[in-house]
Design a protein around this motif. Sequence first.
Motif, PDB file in Angstrom:
ATOM      1  N   LEU A 180     -37.308  34.991  -9.117  1.00  0.00           N
ATOM      2  CA  LEU A 180     -37.219  34.938 -10.570  1.00  0.00           C
ATOM      3  C   LEU A 180     -37.331  33.491 -11.022  1.00  0.00           C
ATOM      4  N   PRO A 181     -37.864  33.249 -12.195  1.00  0.00           N
ATOM      5  CA  PRO A 181     -37.910  31.875 -12.718  1.00  0.00           C
ATOM      6  C   PRO A 181     -36.501  31.282 -12.789  1.00  0.00           C
ATOM      7  N   GLY A 182     -36.343  30.083 -12.292  1.00  0.00           N
ATOM      8  CA  GLY A 182     -35.046  29.409 -12.338  1.00  0.00           C
ATOM      9  C   GLY A 182     -34.029  29.941 -11.348  1.00  0.00           C
ATOM     10  N   MET A 183     -34.464  30.719 -10.375  1.00  0.00           N
ATOM     11  CA  MET A 183     -33.542  31.350  -9.431  1.00  0.00           C
ATOM     12  C   MET A 183     -32.933  30.335  -8.467  1.00  0.00           C
ATOM     13  N   LEU A 184     -31.626  30.472  -8.233  1.00  0.00           N
ATOM     14  CA  LEU A 184     -30.910  29.677  -7.245  1.00  0.00           C
ATOM     15  C   LEU A 184     -30.579  30.544  -6.033  1.00  0.00           C
ATOM     16  N   HIS A 185     -30.043  29.917  -5.004  1.00  0.00           N
ATOM     17  CA  HIS A 185     -29.742  30.632  -3.765  1.00  0.00           C
ATOM     18  C   HIS A 185     -28.252  30.540  -3.447  1.00  0.00           C
ATOM     19  N   GLY A 186     -27.679  31.664  -3.029  1.00  0.00           N
ATOM     20  CA  GLY A 186     -26.262  31.711  -2.711  1.00  0.00           C
ATOM     21  C   GLY A 186     -26.001  32.151  -1.288  1.00  0.00           C
ATOM     22  N   ARG A 187     -24.869  31.743  -0.773  1.00  0.00           N
ATOM     23  CA  ARG A 187     -24.348  32.216   0.505  1.00  0.00           C
ATOM     24  C   ARG A 187     -22.857  32.459   0.324  1.00  0.00           C
ATOM     25  N   VAL A 188     -22.328  33.391   1.109  1.00  0.00           N
ATOM     26  CA  VAL A 188     -20.904  33.698   1.011  1.00  0.00           C
ATOM     27  C   VAL A 188     -20.205  33.300   2.299  1.00  0.00           C
ATOM     28  N   ILE A 189     -18.921  33.043   2.183  1.00  0.00           N
ATOM     29  CA  ILE A 189     -18.070  32.721   3.328  1.00  0.00           C
ATOM     30  C   ILE A 189     -17.004  33.807   3.371  1.00  0.00           C
ATOM     31  N   ARG A 190     -17.043  34.641   4.393  1.00  0.00           N
ATOM     32  CA  ARG A 190     -16.163  35.801   4.463  1.00  0.00           C
ATOM     33  C   ARG A 190     -14.802  35.444   5.069  1.00  0.00           C
ATOM     34  N   PRO A 191     -13.781  36.238   4.753  1.00  0.00           N
ATOM     35  CA  PRO A 191     -12.455  36.038   5.355  1.00  0.00           C
ATOM     36  C   PRO A 191     -12.487  36.329   6.851  1.00  0.00           C
ATOM     37  N   PRO A 192     -11.414  36.007   7.559  1.00  0.00           N
ATOM     38  CA  PRO A 192     -11.398  36.203   9.011  1.00  0.00           C
ATOM     39  C   PRO A 192     -11.132  37.642   9.447  1.00  0.00           C
ATOM     40  N   TYR A 193     -10.768  38.534   8.513  1.00  0.00           N
ATOM     41  CA  TYR A 193     -10.409  39.907   8.907  1.00  0.00           C
ATOM     42  C   TYR A 193     -11.636  40.825   8.838  1.00  0.00           C
ATOM     43  N   ALA A 194     -12.643  40.516   9.628  1.00  0.00           N
ATOM     44  CA  ALA A 194     -13.926  41.212   9.564  1.00  0.00           C
ATOM     45  C   ALA A 194     -13.774  42.712   9.813  1.00  0.00           C
ATOM     46  N   GLY A 195     -14.360  43.493   8.917  1.00  0.00           N
ATOM     47  CA  GLY A 195     -14.385  44.934   9.105  1.00  0.00           C
ATOM     48  C   GLY A 195     -13.103  45.641   8.744  1.00  0.00           C
TER      49      GLY A 195
END
Length: 734
Positions: free
Chosen positions: A200-215
């Motif tokens: 999309l025009p002007g689109m940025l990129h994100g990433r997430v950092i998850r907690p340690p209690y996976a699943g």
Amino acid sequence: MEGRTMSETPRALRETLFREAGVLLVTRPAAAAPRPSSGQPGAASDFVSDLPDIFIAIRASGQILAFNGHVDLGTGIRTALAQIVAEELDVEPDTVTMVLGHTEATPNQGPTIASASIQISSLPLRRAAAQARAWLVKRADGGTVDLAALLGGEHIELPLADDVPTKPADQYRVVGRSAPRVDIPAKATGELTFVHDVRLPGMLHGRVIRPPYAGRDSGDFVGTSLIDVDEASVASVPGLVRVYAEGDFVGVVAEREEQAIEAARRLKVRWKPVPPLPDLNAPETALRAAPARRRALLQTGEASAALAASARRLERTYVWPYQMHGSIGPSCAVADWRDGRLTLWSGTQNPHVLRIDMARLTGLNEGAIEVVRMEAAGCYGRNCADDVSADAVLLSRAVGCPVRVQLSREQEHLWEPKGAAQLMDVRGGAEADGALTAYEFLTRYPSNDAPVLALLLTGRVPSSPRMLEMGDRTSVPPYAYRAMDIACDDTPAIARASWLRGVSALPNTFAHESFIDELAHQCGADPLAFRLRHLPDTRACELLVALAQAAGWHEGIRGSRGQPGADGLLRGRGIAYARYIHSKFPGFGAAWAAWIVDVEVDPATGNVGVTRLHVGQDTGMMVNPDGVRHQIHGNVVQSLSRVLREQVRFDTQGVASREWGSYPIAGFTDLPDIDVLLMPRQGESPLGAGESASLPGAPAIANALFDATGVRLTRAPFTPEVLRQACSSPFAAV
């Protein structure tokens, strides 16, 4: 791959159609989606669109659009639904464009689950096409059907009628004819825009950092474990736009994707310790320890008394592990929140349900949210597509412009809602002459509700244990036991889980078909003959007989039974039958399916080779026979992998299977020759084909392995380690 810039969304198409001249629409007033029963996934909503639902749109230009609320997860329904529409309109399928799943363009027909797209949700589409054809023929009055001339610049809206006559099956010329998948060419050439390719025009990129209690998605630590985020640790990352934290949700936004990846890697985050998870690597103990609410499903006769009086009695426990959807591509989504409206490009399986969840997450009215459903990595159940959609929404709101969020492989593996573990306790018996007497079946299944992750991490929904009743599919055996007592123990979620292909029906069938095979052995009967003796379903018997003939099944022929051949290998053959029954819809069942499988086992290594596989299916009327055949192949390949290899590994914090090395799946060299038998039932109603052929896989292989080794395997997967143990203790149950 270069991204594709998105311009017009489906909302604009729908609005255009309602104001356009020279168009014929078949519509139905929009209504709130039916509220789910206690055993059905999806949140309830009272939202009603201000525009009617469109099923068919025919433009004077000759363009034909057809709309269905389900999505194509790789089952080929985009092709098959177009064939259904083309049949009723008397046109070629390539003139029909299917619009699937978009919330602002298609009817809300619920989640794409239970193999119901062709069997149920295609029916209004068929009627709408027939209704449009009847109107055009009447206006043509016997003349040539020239759409531009017939529509004459008018805007025609026909309310969808329930009593529209549709074409009789004996007049079909499109339905029942194999057709190539319309989506494959663009996928093969790289032309298709997957959700990962959206720009999309002007689109940025994100990433997430998850907690340690996976699943894990319940407990007072969920949403409350974040101590602090050190934004100074990423201050030097070029292009960083924002670090955002809310509850246990943490994300970063940057100008470029590699900058977001670097920021997520370098961001220092501190978390509180979390309580240990019960050991789920051998899930039986944890499943038995979980609190349960028992549901009686079927009681006929006095099963306990009949069992006590039986000449032959058998008692077994069967265990199914947690498994992954294992989507090859990690999930991705793009969100654009501006001017009080939200547009979300997502690979979700459930667009309309996702819109409800996004309304809960954002506080927006559903009418201000548009979910544009895009092709994504396959799932056959719920992977992280909904979770990453919510991630993108929160980060887009945080920065006020479009944001694309891509999960890493590790995040997908750790956090995708798993296919639930399951425990089946079975007792049954027979008379001395082999007549079946009693069957007691108790299946224990943990909830697979798995709310969208951001709702939990931000505290917008409570992280309390939930109870979703979905353990009862195909819980009733197909055989005529004189007395039966069938029940399900519903338990809260232990690990984060959601539906995976063959939801609960696959493990339940593993138990039913392994058990009937063992009873046949105790009675000295041929496994096929024993099944046929006790199957009251004529179509099931006809399928088994036809498959046996195709596979060259000979009564009395036995495998190695623990005695290796001259080459040191053990060989065996097994059979199993099932029909996927969705117990929440009385009378609803998908296709009949059966497997006959040949295996060889190396007792020294425990390696199992499936050398030949015959699979038969009765799908009723087949819209696209090649499509059904492809679905059967897909079921077989995935089932072989799940039965012989797949099991999620856990540690005390949660999921420990982080990549393909710790979660191996079947490869091309593991696949046998697959012979498919399709029963000719074109005069019958169509049945779901997306899941049924998976069900007989585990017991057919287990029965073949018994024929080879003399050992009854009751706990999946049947890995080399399991087979080495089995070969060292023949004529046991492990």
